[in-house]
Design a protein around this motif. Structure first.
Motif, PDB file in Angstrom:
ATOM      1  N   GLN A  12      39.732   1.490  55.482  1.00 44.29           N
ATOM      2  CA  GLN A  12      41.094   0.965  55.426  1.00 44.29           C
ATOM      3  C   GLN A  12      41.374   0.307  54.066  1.00 44.29           C
ATOM      4  O   GLN A  12      42.450   0.473  53.486  1.00 44.29           O
ATOM      5  CB  GLN A  12      41.317  -0.055  56.552  1.00 44.29           C
ATOM      6  N   LYS A  29      44.471   1.864  52.012  1.00 40.06           N
ATOM      7  CA  LYS A  29      45.748   1.183  52.263  1.00 40.06           C
ATOM      8  C   LYS A  29      45.897  -0.078  51.408  1.00 40.06           C
ATOM      9  O   LYS A  29      45.115  -1.019  51.534  1.00 40.06           O
ATOM     10  CB  LYS A  29      45.873   0.818  53.746  1.00 40.06           C
ATOM     11  N   GLU A  82      46.159  -3.342  53.410  1.00 39.31           N
ATOM     12  CA  GLU A  82      44.901  -3.959  53.828  1.00 39.31           C
ATOM     13  C   GLU A  82      44.260  -4.726  52.681  1.00 39.31           C
ATOM     14  O   GLU A  82      43.653  -5.781  52.888  1.00 39.31           O
ATOM     15  CB  GLU A  82      43.936  -2.880  54.349  1.00 39.31           C
TER      16      GLU A  82
END
Length: 270
Positions: free
Chosen positions: A18, A22, A25
């Motif tokens: 993650q 992302k 994140e």
């Protein structure tokens, strides 16, 4: 005791995936992933805090990581399958680090030089271009890189990769165009804006004083706000059929002209 993780379904590995994929994140956790020996070494040299080193013993030995190790950094051995899940590049040395992000608030930026040379990039989007700008800034040893109206997370894996770790080597600060213009004015730094409008040839200007070289995107150039506040708009004369070049190439030409002038001043004073 050395930790070992062999499954891609491990909860910690899922968290790292993650982080890799992302920006949300990365912002939420304040963490990001660094890949490669050189990049990790540059981060450590620039006082980034590492939380974890992950290495694949099929690709690199624990002994080869000795210069990166610290008692406060967790060391984790991972399988090749896990490494391939986390790695952004196909050919790296088999080592990754989880690091704490730094603040890039413009208000915390300190310029220690009496004649600072600063690179400003407005709204760069492509990670490859941002990485190339950061490499150029490192090569010229500029005092800081300012990113106005940022469109991309600085710790995007593509930026780290394309900058070959130079994202860590120079102070980088972010803010709106208005905030950065205000910062430059407060610090009495002249603004030379790369533009086709109302421009003088870049070699005609004096960059030996406090200087900001400002570049925009290839698609739209700089906003009117910059052009209205500019000390002088400057242009690199084109010899071919097109009227623009890659932003990192243009920045390199401008920065090294400033370096040339500054070195000439030093030579003439000796």
């Amino acid at each position: 005791m050395l930790k070992e993780i062999s499954s891609t379904q491990n909860s910690y590995i899922k968290q790292l995936v993650q982080l890799k994929e992302k920006s949300r994140e990365r912002r939420k956790s304040g963490l990001f992933i660094i890949e490669g020996l050189r990049e990790i070494s540059l981060a450590i040299k620039s006082d980034y805090t590492l939380e974890t080193l992950l290495f694949c013993p099929d690709l690199i030995s624990e002994a080869q990581l000795s210069h990166l190790m610290h008692p406060q950094i967790d060391l984790v051995s991972i399988s090749k399958e896990v490494y391939q899940k986390l790695a952004h590049r196909e050919t790296t040395e088999g080592v990754l680090a989880v690091a704490q992000a730094k603040s890039h608030d413009l208000n915390t930026l300190q310029l220690h030089s009496k004649q600072p040379l600063v690179l400003v990039a407005e709204a760069p989007e492509k990670p490859g271009n941002i990485g190339a700008l950061l490499r150029t800034a490192d090569a010229a040893n500029v005092d800081a890189v300012l990113i106005a109206n940022p469109k991309t997370d600085l710790y995007n894996p593509n930026i780290i990769r394309s900058s070959v770790g130079c994202v860590f080597t120079k102070p980088v600060a972010m803010g709106s165009t208005a905030e950065i213009i205000s910062f430059l004015k407060t610090n009495k730094i002249a603004m030379y804006c790369a533009s086709l409008q109302a421009s003088e040839v870049y070699t005609s200007q004096d960059y030996t004083g406090p200087t900001a070289l400002v570049v925009g995107t290839e698609a739209t150039g700089l906003s009117d706000e910059w052009l209205q506040q500019s000390t002088q708009n400057i242009i690199i004369p084109m010899q071919g059929e097109i009227d623009s070049m890659n932003v990192s190439v243009a920045a390199g030409i401008l920065i090294f002209e400033a370096i040339r002038q500054r070195q000439l001043t030093i030579d003439n004073s000796q």
